[in-house]
Design a protein around this motif. Sequence first.
Motif: not given
Ligand SMILES: Cc1ncc(COP(=O)(O)O)c(C=O)c1O
Length: 388
Positions: A98, A122, A167, A241
């Motif tokens: 994120t 997403y 993605n 995280r």
């Molecule tokens: C496509 C995608 N990207 C990022 C994330 C978030 O990931 P992180 O926990 O590494 O911040 C998610 C979580 O559901 C996701 O589905």
Amino acid sequence: MMFTGSQKATQFTESVIREMTRLNHLHGGVNLSQGFPDFPASAAIKEAACAAILADVNQYAVTWGTKGLRDAIAREFTRRYAVSVVPDQQVTVTCGSTEAMMATMMALIDPGDEVVIFEPFYENYGPDAILSGATPRFVTLREPDWSFDPDELAAAFSNRTKAIILNTPNNPTGKVFSRAELETIAALCRKWNAVAISDEIYEHIVYDGASHVPIASLDGMAERTVTINSLSKTYSVTGWRVGWAISPPALTGAIRKVHDFLTVGAAAPLQEAGVAALGVADSYYDELARNYQRRRDVLLDILRRRQFTCYVPQGAYYIMTDISGFGFPDDVEFARYLVTDVGVAAVPGSSFYRHAELGCTKLRFCFCKKDETLAAADARLARLAARV
Ligand SMILES: Cc1ncc(COP(=O)(O)O)c(C=O)c1O
């Protein structure tokens, strides 16, 4: 005196996914909305985290990540995909993918720059675009196979395009972009001098013989791709995280600066545990994919018996469904009914679309759950079948 939020903050709403999780707590339902596993992470990885804390790895790490973790990230990417990565120049460890996405966009985008985004997407990518000042250009992935129209994609690019967000494997559709599709995207990036920001957080979760192709591994793309990933999904530690960005050296400095002032750094002991995680044998990843494929098939069976039309995912751990047969006015009403009256939380399809009308006949379920959880959802959904 009355205060209101900033212009930026008023342009997006609270995460619908996390709202569904909260509603679910309120009604004591089965949560198939937010994509976090309800089963434990592997003992070896948890022990590595405990050992790091006991060894007093308790202070700030180097802001862009410990050398050990950056080396492991680079080593694994090169070993898997034959793309060379220099950890000192290309890897930034962040607070989850994120933050990696947000830091990358803030590092790259000037107000007015355009960013191409496939929808459904997403949900974070929408606010990420607003917060970084990007103007999003949406290109639709169309069911049943979630393919895109190459002409529509080409028309979304121009000399204002700074980046495309990709993605794969994809949340929410389960699409795994093929090499040919990635070649089409790469050609447009080269033509318009755009960066590919590729969220590959489900890289190891692929089914039925599908294989994940990082766009950075295509000809001439390593120098214009930021690959984003994290420990969250691969090692079942979404609450830790710890994520990262692998970027061309020319972009790394900007990403690291933004990251430094956003968060300083990811949790130091969990970065140590990340080294252990990235060192597991390949059999771990085979088993991960096999396990998720089995869970996918269990949930597919449940949903089909309960009258949902399912789009079978090739990767990630979600099933998009069509709910038009249930006779509800839209996905949000249906999702609220499902969580409050039936006791199962899922995510309204429209929260993955900028053009909400494209998602209002859809609902997303996740299957990163124990067998008991999926069985409990099945039992609850029997109430729905009785109503249909
Ligand atoms: C496509 C995608 N990207 C990022 C994330 C978030 O990931 P992180 O926990 O590494 O911040 C998610 C979580 O559901 C996701 O589905």
